[in-house]
Write a protein that holds these residues in place. Structure first.
Motif, PDB file in Angstrom:
ATOM      1  N   PRO A 118       0.742  -1.103   0.220  1.00  0.00           N
ATOM      2  CA  PRO A 118       0.464  -0.581   0.258  1.00  0.00           C
ATOM      3  C   PRO A 118       0.864   1.295   0.065  1.00  0.00           C
ATOM      4  O   PRO A 118       1.994   1.028   0.695  1.00  0.00           O
ATOM      5  N   PRO A 119       0.363   2.437  -0.354  1.00  0.00           N
ATOM      6  CA  PRO A 119       0.751   3.958  -0.196  1.00  0.00           C
ATOM      7  C   PRO A 119       1.061   4.165   0.954  1.00  0.00           C
ATOM      8  O   PRO A 119       0.996   5.024   1.196  1.00  0.00           O
ATOM      9  N   SER A 120       1.960   3.432   2.274  1.00  0.00           N
ATOM     10  CA  SER A 120       2.249   3.875   3.426  1.00  0.00           C
ATOM     11  C   SER A 120       3.112   4.833   3.760  1.00  0.00           C
ATOM     12  O   SER A 120       3.876   4.811   3.251  1.00  0.00           O
ATOM     13  N   GLY A 121       3.193   5.250   4.816  1.00  0.00           N
ATOM     14  CA  GLY A 121       4.080   6.119   5.490  1.00  0.00           C
ATOM     15  C   GLY A 121       5.272   5.895   6.275  1.00  0.00           C
ATOM     16  O   GLY A 121       5.773   4.284   6.580  1.00  0.00           O
ATOM     17  N   SER A 122       6.014   6.699   7.036  1.00  0.00           N
ATOM     18  CA  SER A 122       6.697   6.038   7.843  1.00  0.00           C
ATOM     19  C   SER A 122       6.051   5.594   8.983  1.00  0.00           C
ATOM     20  O   SER A 122       6.789   5.214  10.135  1.00  0.00           O
ATOM     21  N   SER A 123       4.856   6.273   9.472  1.00  0.00           N
ATOM     22  CA  SER A 123       4.681   5.408  10.970  1.00  0.00           C
ATOM     23  C   SER A 123       2.951   4.565  10.578  1.00  0.00           C
ATOM     24  O   SER A 123       2.610   4.739  10.180  1.00  0.00           O
ATOM     25  N   PRO A 124       4.061   3.369  11.182  1.00  0.00           N
ATOM     26  CA  PRO A 124       2.825   2.160  11.126  1.00  0.00           C
ATOM     27  C   PRO A 124       1.614   2.256  11.816  1.00  0.00           C
ATOM     28  O   PRO A 124       0.857   1.272  11.435  1.00  0.00           O
ATOM     29  N   GLU A 125       1.591   2.865  12.569  1.00  0.00           N
ATOM     30  CA  GLU A 125       0.466   3.919  13.715  1.00  0.00           C
ATOM     31  C   GLU A 125      -0.388   4.575  13.441  1.00  0.00           C
ATOM     32  O   GLU A 125      -1.454   4.945  14.282  1.00  0.00           O
ATOM     33  N   ALA A 126      -0.204   5.192  12.151  1.00  0.00           N
ATOM     34  CA  ALA A 126      -0.938   6.383  11.442  1.00  0.00           C
ATOM     35  C   ALA A 126      -1.661   5.620  11.251  1.00  0.00           C
ATOM     36  O   ALA A 126      -1.406   4.734  10.458  1.00  0.00           O
ATOM     37  N   GLY A 127      -3.205   6.640  10.992  1.00  0.00           N
ATOM     38  CA  GLY A 127      -4.105   6.379  10.792  1.00  0.00           C
ATOM     39  C   GLY A 127      -4.261   6.136   9.350  1.00  0.00           C
ATOM     40  O   GLY A 127      -4.165   7.249   8.477  1.00  0.00           O
ATOM     41  N   VAL A 128      -5.018   5.196   8.265  1.00  0.00           N
ATOM     42  CA  VAL A 128      -4.834   4.700   6.780  1.00  0.00           C
ATOM     43  C   VAL A 128      -6.284   6.364   6.988  1.00  0.00           C
ATOM     44  O   VAL A 128      -5.470   7.130   5.196  1.00  0.00           O
ATOM     45  N   VAL A 129      -7.217   6.131   7.131  1.00  0.00           N
ATOM     46  CA  VAL A 129      -8.142   7.369   6.544  1.00  0.00           C
ATOM     47  C   VAL A 129      -7.561   9.214   7.150  1.00  0.00           C
ATOM     48  O   VAL A 129      -7.731   9.833   6.250  1.00  0.00           O
ATOM     49  N   GLY A 130      -7.218   9.194   8.238  1.00  0.00           N
ATOM     50  CA  GLY A 130      -6.211  10.887   8.451  1.00  0.00           C
ATOM     51  C   GLY A 130      -5.320  10.778   7.790  1.00  0.00           C
ATOM     52  O   GLY A 130      -4.768  12.403   6.328  1.00  0.00           O
ATOM     53  N   TYR A 131      -4.069  10.534   7.197  1.00  0.00           N
ATOM     54  CA  TYR A 131      -3.720  10.168   6.027  1.00  0.00           C
ATOM     55  C   TYR A 131      -3.439  10.273   4.833  1.00  0.00           C
ATOM     56  O   TYR A 131      -3.052  11.367   4.127  1.00  0.00           O
ATOM     57  N   THR A 132      -4.581   9.047   4.271  1.00  0.00           N
ATOM     58  CA  THR A 132      -5.093   9.727   3.079  1.00  0.00           C
ATOM     59  C   THR A 132      -6.065  10.791   2.641  1.00  0.00           C
ATOM     60  O   THR A 132      -5.182  11.350   1.195  1.00  0.00           O
ATOM     61  N   LEU A 133      -6.717  10.864   3.635  1.00  0.00           N
ATOM     62  CA  LEU A 133      -7.813  12.266   3.093  1.00  0.00           C
ATOM     63  C   LEU A 133      -6.326  13.501   3.060  1.00  0.00           C
ATOM     64  O   LEU A 133      -6.845  14.550   2.614  1.00  0.00           O
ATOM     65  N   GLY A 134      -5.483  13.568   3.561  1.00  0.00           N
ATOM     66  CA  GLY A 134      -4.879  14.506   3.803  1.00  0.00           C
ATOM     67  C   GLY A 134      -3.579  14.729   2.890  1.00  0.00           C
ATOM     68  O   GLY A 134      -2.947  15.683   2.676  1.00  0.00           O
ATOM     69  N   GLY A 135      -3.410  13.381   1.814  1.00  0.00           N
ATOM     70  CA  GLY A 135      -2.548  13.422   0.527  1.00  0.00           C
ATOM     71  C   GLY A 135      -1.974  12.118   0.708  1.00  0.00           C
ATOM     72  O   GLY A 135      -1.973  11.261  -0.038  1.00  0.00           O
TER      73      GLY A 135
END
Ligand SMILES: Cc1cc2nc3c(=O)[nH]c(=O)nc-3n(C[C@H](O)[C@H](O)[C@H](O)COP(=O)(O)OP(=O)(O)OC[C@H]3O[C@@H](n4cnc5c(N)ncnc54)[C@H](O)[C@@H]3O)c2cc1C
Length: 434
Positions: A118-135
């Motif tokens: 997936p297009p995940s980022g540096s923090s495995p604990e960040a929420g998918v929805v909040g992250y993705t709504l913001g880019g």
């Protein structure tokens, strides 16, 4: 206040067991202070909570991990989504369907079982929805593009209490704005995100000592000027606190880390990284890693703490910006500043087939600064000084890396068409805007 009906998850008021735990997120500065928490377990719970709030004229906020909390909600209803953490992979369509509160670690693990990433980022604990709504700028961002570009559908509860399945066909304008400028338009109960084939990459983190950091930044500028899309990298630099919990080689030292992820063959990766390694002394090894370990190259802190931060999407990486970054927020800064520099471009700069609301996608670099909140206004002042120094080269900002209410207030992000949508979907301003 009337009892809230038709909710299966816990409904908590101040003083109830578990109320404070629902307010505790990764960001410990300015937690929400609602009158009511609905710990939602399903889309039906979210619908009931929003209808209750609408009927009583109460403001509504939503929180998953608290990584991106900005202005706190005072009074009203906080919907927490942590119990809605399901993920389902459709390998044939290469799509992950995630519930509102799912964090990246779960999606990474579930996708790996099917040879997908997936297009995940540096923090495995960040929420998918909040992250993705913001880019959403991921570990493989230059290859996969913005996480928002990969959204295929969004299930959204709007201020009228209705649950909509929003797609490019059903509601093109709402779909566009949700993908990149989507915070605060409603409560997302689920999202479908396109995955990519993959599983391993070549990379890791290279560490550079304080005395070589200026040379590193200059070399990074040269090196990133011409790299294939499969190579995504960034720099993080900070003075580690002098704390006994930290390993001896970090305590009190100013260090920069270059995080590298290359999706092609390892020997080609070595060849691509060689010029950077030749330019400055580095320690640390690069090698082949499973994508399930991708976040390890960033080593984000896992303990909650209070922080504030902002960012600038840069039109170009002028040496003056690098000098200002080191002068203002580098080793001599009067408060601890984590400086970040992400190389963008590649797939991030290409328009997706279906338009979205990611701002300034052609910016080739992202400058970030983050500090612990220390009870003074010094971090905010330093961040503003740096943003002003970078202003001649700044195209705009990305919502995901504005941390704390001050950053959101100082640097609002205007999205064409968003005000009209808010007026149509939420005319009474039910949803809390951070
Ligand atoms: C340590 C760290 C590392 C990070 N790394 C990256 C990175 O690599 N790439 C990147 O792009 N970003 C990164 N971020 C930024 C992160 O993506 C944002 O902070 C994002 O908002 C976090 O989302 P969350 O749901 O985890 O946080 P929350 O604080 O729970 O939510 C953040 C925002 O999203 C909204 N929201 C959450 N869930 C819903 C929902 N179901 N419906 C509607 N709105 C919702 C909230 O209302 C809030 O406005 C990082 C942040 C931190 C602190």
């Amino acid at each position: 206040m009337d009892a809230i009906e038709n909710v299966k998850g816990p409904v908590l008021r101040p003083g109830d067991d578990g109320f404070d735990a629902q307010l505790a997120g990764y960001q410990t500065d300015h937690p929400h202070r609602p009158d009511l928490v609905v710990a939602a377990t399903s889309a039906d719970d979210v619908v009931a909570a929003v209808r209750h709030a609408a009927d009583h004229g109460l403001p509504v906020a939503v929180e998953t991990s608290g990584h991106g909390r900005a202005a706190p909600l005072t009074g009203g209803v906080l919907i927490t989504t942590r119990r809605m953490d399901g993920v389902r992979i459709d390998p044939a369509r290469r799509v992950a369907r995630v519930q509102a509160g799912t964090r990246w670690a779960r999606v990474v693990a579930a996708a790996a079982e099917h040879g997908l990433v997936p297009p995940s980022g540096s923090s495995p604990e960040a929420g998918v929805v909040g992250y993705t709504l913001g880019g959403g700028i991921g570990v493989l961002a230059r290859e996969l593009g913005w996480a928002s570009d990969r959204v295929e559908s969004v299930d959204l509860v709007t201020a009228d209490g209705g649950l909509r399945h929003v797609t490019a066909d059903s509601d093109p304008e709402l779909f566009r704005v949700l993908r990149g400028a989507g915070h605060g338009l409603g409560v997302v109960t689920a999202m479908e995100i396109e995955l990519a084939p993959g599983g391993r990459f070549y990379g890791g983190a290279l560490t550079v000592a304080e005395e070589h950091v200026p040379a590193l930044l200059a070399a990074y500028r040269e090196w990133t000027a011409d790299l294939p899309d499969g190579l995504t990298s960034s720099i993080g630099a900070l003075r580690y606190p002098d704390l006994p919990v930290l390993p001896e080689h970090l305590r009190g030292r100013y260090l920069a880390q270059v995080r590298i992820a290359w999706t092609g063959p390892a020997d080609e990766g070595e060849r691509l990284v060689a010029p950077l390694r030749a330019a400055v002394p580095t320690t640390g090894e690069l090698g082949e890693l499973p994508y399930t370990e991708a976040a390890s190259i960033f080593s984000e802190p896992d303990r909650p703490h209070p922080y504030t931060g902002t960012n600038a999407l840069l039109r170009e990486l002028d040496p003056a910006v690098l000098d200002a970054a080191l002068d203002i927020a580098g080793p001599g800064a009067p408060v601890m500043c984590v400086l970040g520099l992400r190389h963008l471009g590649g797939a991030l700069s290409r328009e997706p087939a279906v338009p979205d609301a990611v701002p300034h996608r052609d910016a080739p670099y992202l400058l970030q600064v983050l500090s612990l909140v220390d009870g003074t206004d010094l971090p905010g002042r330093l961040h503003r000084e740096l943003m002003e120094a970078a202003a001649p080269w700044t195209a705009g900002r990305t919502p995901n890396f504005r941390f704390g209410s001050r950053a959101a207030r100082d640097w609002p992000i205007e999205t064409p068409g968003r005000a009209e949508l808010e007026a149509e979907l939420d005319p009474k301003g039910l949803f809390h805007q951070a």
